[in-house]
Design an enzyme around this catalytic site. Structure first.
Site, PDB file in Angstrom:
ATOM      1  N   GLN A 105      -7.387  19.962   7.446  1.00  0.00           N
ATOM      2  CA  GLN A 105      -8.100  19.097   6.492  1.00  0.00           C
ATOM      3  C   GLN A 105      -7.462  19.208   5.104  1.00  0.00           C
ATOM      4  OE1 GLN A 105     -12.325  18.948   6.385  1.00  0.00           O
ATOM      5  NE2 GLN A 105     -12.594  19.246   8.589  1.00  0.00           N
ATOM      6  N   TYR A 193     -11.313  18.358  -0.328  1.00  0.00           N
ATOM      7  CA  TYR A 193     -11.479  17.132  -1.121  1.00  0.00           C
ATOM      8  C   TYR A 193     -11.612  17.485  -2.612  1.00  0.00           C
ATOM      9  CZ  TYR A 193     -13.489  12.706  -2.763  1.00  0.00           C
ATOM     10  OH  TYR A 193     -13.745  11.536  -3.446  1.00  0.00           O
TER      11      TYR A 193
HETATM   12  P1  NAP Z   1     -13.211   4.034   1.417  1.00  0.00           P
HETATM   13  O1  NAP Z   1     -14.237   2.973   1.562  1.00  0.00           O
HETATM   14  O2  NAP Z   1     -12.963   4.982   2.538  1.00  0.00           O
HETATM   15  O3  NAP Z   1     -11.829   3.316   0.998  1.00  0.00           O
HETATM   16  C1  NAP Z   1     -10.676   4.055   0.819  1.00  0.00           C
HETATM   17  C2  NAP Z   1      -9.519   3.109   0.663  1.00  0.00           C
HETATM   18  O4  NAP Z   1      -8.318   3.878   0.507  1.00  0.00           O
HETATM   19  C3  NAP Z   1      -9.310   2.220   1.894  1.00  0.00           C
HETATM   20  O5  NAP Z   1      -8.839   0.966   1.490  1.00  0.00           O
HETATM   21  C4  NAP Z   1      -8.226   2.970   2.639  1.00  0.00           C
HETATM   22  O6  NAP Z   1      -7.466   2.151   3.517  1.00  0.00           O
HETATM   23  C5  NAP Z   1      -7.391   3.432   1.469  1.00  0.00           C
HETATM   24  N1  NAP Z   1      -6.411   4.456   1.834  1.00  0.00           N
HETATM   25  C6  NAP Z   1      -6.606   5.654   2.409  1.00  0.00           C
HETATM   26  N2  NAP Z   1      -5.440   6.260   2.614  1.00  0.00           N
HETATM   27  C7  NAP Z   1      -4.473   5.425   2.152  1.00  0.00           C
HETATM   28  C8  NAP Z   1      -3.068   5.482   2.099  1.00  0.00           C
HETATM   29  N3  NAP Z   1      -2.376   6.518   2.578  1.00  0.00           N
HETATM   30  N4  NAP Z   1      -2.397   4.453   1.536  1.00  0.00           N
HETATM   31  C9  NAP Z   1      -3.069   3.391   1.048  1.00  0.00           C
HETATM   32  N5  NAP Z   1      -4.396   3.265   1.105  1.00  0.00           N
HETATM   33  C10 NAP Z   1      -5.085   4.271   1.660  1.00  0.00           C
HETATM   34  O7  NAP Z   1     -13.520   4.965   0.170  1.00  0.00           O
HETATM   35  P2  NAP Z   1     -14.151   4.640  -1.275  1.00  0.00           P
HETATM   36  O8  NAP Z   1     -15.478   5.287  -1.310  1.00  0.00           O
HETATM   37  O9  NAP Z   1     -14.011   3.218  -1.612  1.00  0.00           O
HETATM   38  O10 NAP Z   1     -13.180   5.519  -2.186  1.00  0.00           O
HETATM   39  C11 NAP Z   1     -12.271   4.991  -3.129  1.00  0.00           C
HETATM   40  C12 NAP Z   1     -11.871   6.099  -4.084  1.00  0.00           C
HETATM   41  O11 NAP Z   1     -13.048   6.558  -4.787  1.00  0.00           O
HETATM   42  C13 NAP Z   1     -11.287   7.321  -3.393  1.00  0.00           C
HETATM   43  O12 NAP Z   1     -10.238   7.843  -4.179  1.00  0.00           O
HETATM   44  C14 NAP Z   1     -12.464   8.297  -3.371  1.00  0.00           C
HETATM   45  O13 NAP Z   1     -12.033   9.637  -3.284  1.00  0.00           O
HETATM   46  C15 NAP Z   1     -13.133   7.976  -4.695  1.00  0.00           C
HETATM   47  N6  NAP Z   1     -14.550   8.376  -4.794  1.00  0.00           N
HETATM   48  C16 NAP Z   1     -15.479   7.806  -3.974  1.00  0.00           C
HETATM   49  C17 NAP Z   1     -16.827   8.178  -4.123  1.00  0.00           C
HETATM   50  C18 NAP Z   1     -17.908   7.559  -3.285  1.00  0.00           C
HETATM   51  O14 NAP Z   1     -19.088   7.953  -3.432  1.00  0.00           O
HETATM   52  N7  NAP Z   1     -17.615   6.609  -2.419  1.00  0.00           N
HETATM   53  C19 NAP Z   1     -17.195   9.134  -5.076  1.00  0.00           C
HETATM   54  C20 NAP Z   1     -16.206   9.700  -5.885  1.00  0.00           C
HETATM   55  C21 NAP Z   1     -14.888   9.293  -5.744  1.00  0.00           C
HETATM   56  P3  NAP Z   1      -7.801   2.018   5.100  1.00  0.00           P
HETATM   57  O15 NAP Z   1      -8.869   0.955   5.219  1.00  0.00           O
HETATM   58  O16 NAP Z   1      -6.494   1.625   5.678  1.00  0.00           O
HETATM   59  O17 NAP Z   1      -8.291   3.350   5.577  1.00  0.00           O
END
Ligand code: NAP
Length: 276
Positions: A105, A193
């Protein structure tokens, strides 16, 4: 070569990244790019925006793949002579119930969230035009992980003189320590993470400092942020914010007006600078 301003959002086929593109389509005076590692998912996102009457463009980008990053870099250089807004949003997180060994992980999470994001910055930051805005989507999880680090690690991560090489060495050491099952003894918290997001926030602080030293006259503003707890595939349906609400702080930082002098080199949540 086009003189149209251009904005690029990584990992924007869904979730917060998609909502950031949606908001930029409404507010940014130029071309806005959805990027996705999977072209099919990326094109679907563009089509969905089209149905909402919004015009986004698409370019493939897998932040784990240096060739893919460089292809985007060359495209931006050739078509636009650089870029104006970069939002590093792409990220991954293992689910709490996932039974994958912790060392795996750690390796996988750091590979994308820290090393992938850093590679995008290495290739694209030199292209950012004067008055450009760079937003690195980090997380409050990074701040809590920082508080879970040993005093010595906390001091290093809060240092105003830590270099990018030193940060890379620390992130690499975390992964190595998990493989030897000594990470807790070595002062690390038990969250891959969280550590990856410490890396994103500290990287942003370093990059902002470098911009001050090397490109002061270019008025580029670069920050890390937390979008909040957002209902996406990553965080699940119980989270408190909609994706559009989660996009608010990243979009605010991406659209800081040209006369703004800050925030810069900060960690921002709910449009407010947080203490690191
Ligand atoms: P999500 O719905 O899982 O979306 C993540 C996005 O990143 C998806 O488009 C995914 O593409 C893409 N991705 C993952 N690995 C990649 C790679 N190697 N190259 C290009 N794209 C890639 O997550 P989210 O919640 O929207 O998160 C977006 C950001 O916000 C992240 O950095 C996360 O850590 C941060 N964040 C989120 C939260 C929350 O509560 N949701 C809180 C704090 C921070 P695929 O569809 O191909 O997988």
């Amino acid at each position: 070569m086009s003189n149209v301003p251009v904005a690029v959002v990584t990992g924007s086929n869904k979730g917060i990244g998609f909502a950031i593109v949606r908001a930029l389509c409404k507010q940014f005076p130029g071309d806005v790019y959805v990027t996705a590692r999977d072209p099919g998912r990326g094109q679907e996102a563009v089509a969905k925006l089209q149905e909402e009457g919004l015009h986004a463009l698409f370019h493939q980008l897998d932040i784990d793949d240096l060739q893919s990053i460089r292809a985007l870099r060359d495209f931006l250089k050739e078509k636009y002579g650089g870029l104006n807004v970069l939002v590093n949003n792409a990220g991954i997180a293992f689910k709490v119930r996932d039974t994958t060994p912790f060392a795996i992980q750690a390796e996988v999470t750091l590979k994308t969230n820290f090393f992938g994001t850093r590679n995008v910055c290495t290739e694209l930051l030199p292209l950012v035009k004067p008055y450009g805005r760079v937003v690195n989507v980090s997380s409050m999880s990074g701040s809590s992980a920082l508080r879970g680090c040993s005093q010595e690690l906390q001091r290093k991560f809060r240092s105003d003189t830590i270099t990018e090489d030193e940060l890379v060495a620390l992130m690499t050491k975390f992964v190595e320590d998990t493989k030897k099952s000594v990470h807790e003894k070595e002062g690390w918290p038990n969250t891959a993470y969280g550590v990856s997001k410490i890396g994103v926030t500290v990287l942003s602080r370093i990059q902002a400092r470098m911009l001050n030293e090397q490109r002061k006259g270019d008025h580029i503003l670069l920050n890390a942020c937390c979008p909040g707890w957002v209902r996406t595939d990553m965080a699940g349906p119980q989270a408190t914010k909609s994706p559009d609400e989660g996009a608010e702080t990243p979009v605010y930082l991406a659209l800081l007006p040209s006369d703004a002098v800050g925030p810069h080199g900060q960690f921002v949540s709910d449009k407010t600078v947080q203490t690191w």
